[in-house]
Design a protein around this motif. Structure first.
Motif, PDB file in Angstrom:
ATOM      1  N   PHE A 131       0.856  -1.180   0.000  1.00  0.00           N
ATOM      2  CA  PHE A 131       0.000   0.000   0.000  1.00  0.00           C
ATOM      3  C   PHE A 131       0.890   1.227   0.000  1.00  0.00           C
ATOM      4  N   HIS A 132       0.307   2.353  -0.357  1.00  0.00           N
ATOM      5  CA  HIS A 132       1.035   3.617  -0.337  1.00  0.00           C
ATOM      6  C   HIS A 132       0.604   4.400   0.896  1.00  0.00           C
ATOM      7  N   ASP A 133       1.558   5.027   1.556  1.00  0.00           N
ATOM      8  CA  ASP A 133       1.220   5.856   2.714  1.00  0.00           C
ATOM      9  C   ASP A 133       1.975   7.168   2.663  1.00  0.00           C
ATOM     10  N   HIS A 134       1.362   8.176   3.246  1.00  0.00           N
ATOM     11  CA  HIS A 134       1.986   9.489   3.378  1.00  0.00           C
ATOM     12  C   HIS A 134       1.661   9.992   4.778  1.00  0.00           C
ATOM     13  N   ALA A 135       2.686  10.134   5.611  1.00  0.00           N
ATOM     14  CA  ALA A 135       2.491  10.681   6.954  1.00  0.00           C
ATOM     15  C   ALA A 135       2.273  12.177   6.827  1.00  0.00           C
ATOM     16  N   LEU A 136       1.169  12.659   7.373  1.00  0.00           N
ATOM     17  CA  LEU A 136       0.904  14.095   7.317  1.00  0.00           C
ATOM     18  C   LEU A 136       1.906  14.825   8.201  1.00  0.00           C
ATOM     19  N   ARG A 137       2.468  15.889   7.661  1.00  0.00           N
ATOM     20  CA  ARG A 137       3.364  16.731   8.445  1.00  0.00           C
ATOM     21  C   ARG A 137       2.523  17.629   9.355  1.00  0.00           C
ATOM     22  N   ILE A 138       3.164  18.223  10.294  1.00  0.00           N
ATOM     23  CA  ILE A 138       2.484  19.104  11.238  1.00  0.00           C
ATOM     24  C   ILE A 138       1.746  20.225  10.500  1.00  0.00           C
ATOM     25  N   ASP A 139       2.346  20.735   9.406  1.00  0.00           N
ATOM     26  CA  ASP A 139       1.738  21.862   8.696  1.00  0.00           C
ATOM     27  C   ASP A 139       0.659  21.423   7.700  1.00  0.00           C
ATOM     28  N   GLU A 140       0.438  20.137   7.556  1.00  0.00           N
ATOM     29  CA  GLU A 140      -0.604  19.653   6.650  1.00  0.00           C
ATOM     30  C   GLU A 140      -1.894  19.450   7.445  1.00  0.00           C
ATOM     31  N   GLY A 141      -2.958  20.049   7.000  1.00  0.00           N
ATOM     32  CA  GLY A 141      -4.214  19.960   7.715  1.00  0.00           C
ATOM     33  C   GLY A 141      -4.913  18.623   7.517  1.00  0.00           C
ATOM     34  N   VAL A 142      -5.366  18.049   8.609  1.00  0.00           N
ATOM     35  CA  VAL A 142      -6.077  16.776   8.563  1.00  0.00           C
ATOM     36  C   VAL A 142      -7.405  16.946   7.823  1.00  0.00           C
ATOM     37  N   ARG A 143      -8.109  18.021   8.087  1.00  0.00           N
ATOM     38  CA  ARG A 143      -9.386  18.241   7.395  1.00  0.00           C
ATOM     39  C   ARG A 143      -9.184  18.484   5.901  1.00  0.00           C
ATOM     40  N   GLN A 144      -8.113  19.147   5.543  1.00  0.00           N
ATOM     41  CA  GLN A 144      -7.820  19.360   4.131  1.00  0.00           C
ATOM     42  C   GLN A 144      -7.548  18.007   3.449  1.00  0.00           C
ATOM     43  N   ALA A 145      -6.817  17.134   4.114  1.00  0.00           N
ATOM     44  CA  ALA A 145      -6.563  15.790   3.571  1.00  0.00           C
ATOM     45  C   ALA A 145      -7.868  15.013   3.442  1.00  0.00           C
ATOM     46  N   ALA A 146      -8.757  15.151   4.415  1.00  0.00           N
ATOM     47  CA  ALA A 146     -10.057  14.475   4.363  1.00  0.00           C
ATOM     48  C   ALA A 146     -10.881  14.983   3.183  1.00  0.00           C
ATOM     49  N   ARG A 147     -10.879  16.291   2.970  1.00  0.00           N
ATOM     50  CA  ARG A 147     -11.601  16.855   1.823  1.00  0.00           C
ATOM     51  C   ARG A 147     -11.056  16.311   0.505  1.00  0.00           C
ATOM     52  N   TYR A 148      -9.741  16.200   0.421  1.00  0.00           N
ATOM     53  CA  TYR A 148      -9.112  15.641  -0.775  1.00  0.00           C
ATOM     54  C   TYR A 148      -9.606  14.209  -1.008  1.00  0.00           C
ATOM     55  N   ILE A 149      -9.663  13.423   0.049  1.00  0.00           N
ATOM     56  CA  ILE A 149     -10.093  12.028  -0.060  1.00  0.00           C
ATOM     57  C   ILE A 149     -11.528  11.934  -0.547  1.00  0.00           C
ATOM     58  N   VAL A 150     -12.443  12.631   0.108  1.00  0.00           N
ATOM     59  CA  VAL A 150     -13.860  12.470  -0.240  1.00  0.00           C
ATOM     60  C   VAL A 150     -14.212  13.131  -1.574  1.00  0.00           C
TER      61      VAL A 150
END
Length: 160
Positions: free
Chosen positions: A112-131
């Motif tokens: 699988f591919h994984d990307h650890a979110l950095r401190i400056d990367e927003g969790v909600r922004q990543a969620a929006r990208y996913i959905v």
């Protein structure tokens, strides 16, 4: 003797670290990119397992989307390794599909591919990208029109 860089599954594992409480953006691809989840029954079975807390151990599934030939998720680790969390998820979905749909053989690719979110990367922004993946893929014009996703920020008032 010439040295060749890691490729394929080995390259995906190189440098993989599991950091408790860290959020990871994950992509898991179906075996040979088969579009298993174009079938609504298979997609519903997989979605039910994905949504189940039993599939995630002590990790928190923050957001996810099931696409025809892959799955994206945003997972916050607990104490278990990322490899263990993803392996459990894949095994649970595979068992459910084998038991309910007469699907034989592998459901997911091995890695699988994984990307650890950095401190400056927003969790909600990543969620929006996913959905928003189904919109970008032309499967829906609005995320609420696509049935195979969820995010912890979606409440009962948001679904109407």
């Amino acid at each position: 003797m010439a040295s060749f860089p890691d490729t394929g599954h080995c390259a995906l594992r190189r440098g993989r670290v599991s950091i408790p409480e860290r959020s990871y953006l994950l992509t898991v691809v179906t075996h040979r990119r088969r579009c298993l989840f174009l079938d609504p029954l298979q997609a519903r079975i997989a979605s039910r397992i994905i949504h189940s807390d039993a599939s995630w151990g002590d990790a928190n599934l923050l957001a996810w989307v099931l696409m025809p030939d892959h799955w994206h998720g945003l997972v916050q680790l607990g104490d278990e390794s990322l490899f263990r969390v993803v392996s459990r998820f894949k095994a649970h979905v595979t068992r459910a599909l084998h038991a309910s749909c007469a699907i034989e053989g592998a459901v997911w690719e091995r890695s699988f591919h994984d990307h650890a979110l950095r401190i400056d990367e927003g969790v909600r922004q990543a969620a929006r990208y996913i959905v928003a993946n189904p919109i970008r893929a032309g499967l829906a014009t609005n995320a609420l029109d696509y049935p195979y996703w969820n995010a912890i920020w979606l409440g009962p008032d948001d679904a109407s």
